[in-house]
Structures are given as C-alpha cells and as structure tokens.
Design a protein around this motif. Sequence first.
Motif, PDB file in Angstrom:
ATOM      1  N   GLU A 137       2.404   1.700  -3.421  1.00 51.69           N
ATOM      2  CA  GLU A 137       1.219   2.162  -4.321  1.00 51.69           C
ATOM      3  C   GLU A 137       0.929   3.718  -4.261  1.00 51.69           C
ATOM      4  N   ARG A 141       4.647  -0.965  -9.505  1.00 53.57           N
ATOM      5  CA  ARG A 141       3.419  -1.573  -8.933  1.00 53.57           C
ATOM      6  C   ARG A 141       3.553  -3.107  -9.263  1.00 53.57           C
ATOM      7  N   ASP A 201       0.824  -1.201   0.046  1.00 53.53           N
ATOM      8  CA  ASP A 201      -0.002   0.014  -0.062  1.00 53.53           C
ATOM      9  C   ASP A 201       0.978   1.275   0.124  1.00 53.53           C
ATOM     10  N   ARG A 232       3.407  -5.904  -6.410  1.00 55.32           N
ATOM     11  CA  ARG A 232       2.251  -6.689  -6.408  1.00 55.32           C
ATOM     12  C   ARG A 232       2.710  -7.997  -6.595  1.00 55.32           C
ATOM     13  N   ASN A 275       1.450   6.710  -6.691  1.00 59.40           N
ATOM     14  CA  ASN A 275       0.404   7.779  -7.234  1.00 59.40           C
ATOM     15  C   ASN A 275       0.586   9.237  -7.092  1.00 59.40           C
TER      16      ASN A 275
END
Lengths: 85, 348
Positions: free
Chosen positions: B67, B326, B64, B330, B71
């Motif tokens: 990510e 990302r 998280d 992931r 962003n």
Amino acid sequence: MIEAIEPLMTALQSEAASGPAISPSAAAALAVGLAAFGAGYAERGIGSAAMGAIAEDEDLFVNGLILTVLPETLVILALVVVFLV
Amino acid sequence: MSAAGGSNPEYVIARVRARRSALFGDEEYRKLVRMGPAEIARFMEESEYEAEINALGSRYSGVDLIEYGLNHNMAKQFNDILDWADGRLYDLIARYLRKFDAWNVKTIIRGIYSETPRDEIETDLIRAGEFDDRLISRLLDAAEIEEVVELLSGTIFADGLEAAYDDYEDVGVLVPLENAVDRAFYEQLLDGLVVGEETKQYREFLEAEIDFRNARNALRIARSGADLDPTDYFIEGGTLFRAAELAALATNPDELVSKIRDSRYGDRLSNALSDLEEADSLIGFERALDAALLEYADTLGYVFPLSVTPIISYILAKEREVDNIRAIARGREAGLPPEEIEEELVIQ
C-alpha cells in the motif's frame, strides 16, 4: 503636375519591364531559407518529444535521432532550386 | 500548441506515453490475483515500483508495504508530471491533481482530531498535489486544527475552511471542515478554465466528475434517510443538476435515477442504473460511475494528441492501477478466491 510625373512613370515602367524586383539567385536563396525555417519549426516539436522519450528509455535514442532529422529533407529538396537557377 | 510558445506539451506527452505503456496489463493482473501479499511485493520489486519497495521494505511488510509503495510511487509519478509541465499545461494538470492536496488536508485534520501520532499521519499522505514538502511538514507539526486553517490561508482551501471552522467550533464534528475542503477542490476544477477546441473534452470530463459526485451524494443522502439538506453538499459546475432540483430529487430516488437515465450519461450507465433499481445496491452503482469516468479517460487523448488529455488519461489509468493492485493485495489477504477479486478490478 501630371506632366512632371509622366516621365517618372515611364521610367519606372521601363525598369520594371527590364527585370524582376529581385534576381533569380536571390529568390532561390529566399526559398531555401524559408524551407529551412519550416524544417526548424517541425524539428522543434519532434525534438522535444524525442528528448522526452529518450529520458524514459535510452534505447529510443536512434529512433529519436532519425525522427528529429527527418524534416531536414525539406531543406535538401529546397536546395535543388539553387542548382536549377 | 502551448501558450508559453515552447514545445513543452510534446516533451511531457512523450514521457507520459512511455510511462503509460509501462503500466500493468491484463496478463500481469492475471498473475497478480493468484499471488499472496509477499509474492505481490516481490513482483512489484521487479517492476516500476522497485525503488519504493526497496526504500520501504525495511520498515513495513505484507500488505502495508504494498500500500505505501503504491502511494509513494503514484505521488512520485504525478509530481514528475507537474515538474515537467509549464504554463497553461501545468494549470490544467494541477486542477485535477489538487485532489491529493484535498486528501492530504483531510487526512491531517482527521489525524489531529483523533490525536494520531505525526508519523502515522505522514505515512497516509499522498504527496502528489501542489503543496510542497515544507508546507506539508508545517501542517503535520500543527497541534490544533486552527493552526492548519491558518497555514492554509493563501491556498484554494482558505476561504471555505475559515468559514467552516466556526461551524466546527459550534458543533465539534469534522463534517463541515471536510465538506469545505471537498467543495473548494471541486469548485476550482472548472474555475476560470479557458475552453478551446482542445480543452473541450477535458471540460466534459471534469463536468462528469462533478455530476457524478453530486449524484453520488444525493443517492447517499436519499438512501441513508438522514435529515440533511442536500443543497448543503451541492457542488456547482456540473451540467446535470441544479441546486434546487437536487433537493427535490434526493427525497425521491426513483426520479433521480430516471433523471440520470435521460441525461448524456444515460447510455454509459444504463446497465448500472437497472442494477440499482433491481438490486438496490449502491456499491454496484458507484463502481459503475467509476467505470464510466474511466471510459472517458480511454477516449481522451486520441482526438487531440498534443493537448492535456493524454496526460489526464495517464493519471486516471495510474490511479486505477494503484486501486487495482491494492484491491488484489487486500483481497488476497482476506482470502478471497481469484475469480472474485477479478470481478472487483477495473481493467481497460
């Protein structure tokens, strides 16, 4: 009518034959001024690009400065004309 | 060079080029695919992403954190570009970056629909578009979708959303609203674009973006077998399809594929198209479309170094970097081996 113009024409012709419209030193001054104008135009783009690069990385200050003043050589070369006249 | 008469493009492009050279290269990616999420976060802390990782580090952790860090950083970079640019250059860049406005509007509408708390919606926004913080916070405060539609009056999304809101009230699903947002974005891409020698390449890129979006939609509709009219989803402005044509092609995937093969994208996509015919894999084809767009991005910016194209090229490269990191984070979290993750990456 024509008789009236004729003396004027000859007067103008004789003056034109006696010398150019502007004196050599004035022409030289104009040449330097135009060269400076060109240098300024070139520096405008380089300068703003250099500022952008320096804003990202301060180490580029020296490179940016050198590249910005490079077009200045145009003016220096044009200055030679002044001494030749 | 610029219509404003200043030297703005030179300034923006110098900064953008410096940022582009700071993007991760092959070597960094090779290191990253062998790291766990915590190590990736630490690696990012020592790079361009330092400020974001530090700011978010206390609130999130693991994937998280990565990510949200990605962003936030992307939003900041793109906002910077919009801040620097003036006049015509701003207009050209904003056309593409409104993509994030569309994303934000869709996220907010979906959030309201599913009654997600405001904070959670907020973390999913990418504030890279044209909307300012005030508008975004008012959109977040909205309790009803109708309020969102009202707040957006005056933006490019206004007309489409108002029409779609009636449909939404009738059927109660979000599809018409989301379509209206996407359509508004894609239709403004080419709207009123002044095409000079320099912007020609940019227009080709935008047309490719629209064509690929149409092709993707048509293939998805054809594959899903749903009883939808593809012309409802058709976006004007591309060069590849006409609305009526697409309706006929969507029922016949083979013909659609051969149509794409004969177009100007045929060479770039030939491998992907063969894969599509053989393996029936839509995912592979969609990745090939992304790669073809990126290839455009690579060549953009060399022919006209003082136009908008180097900036767009950077924007695409940055988006790709964010996607790649990302995917790595992931993938590592899910326990995929490095080789498999490497295949998923799009590296220039």
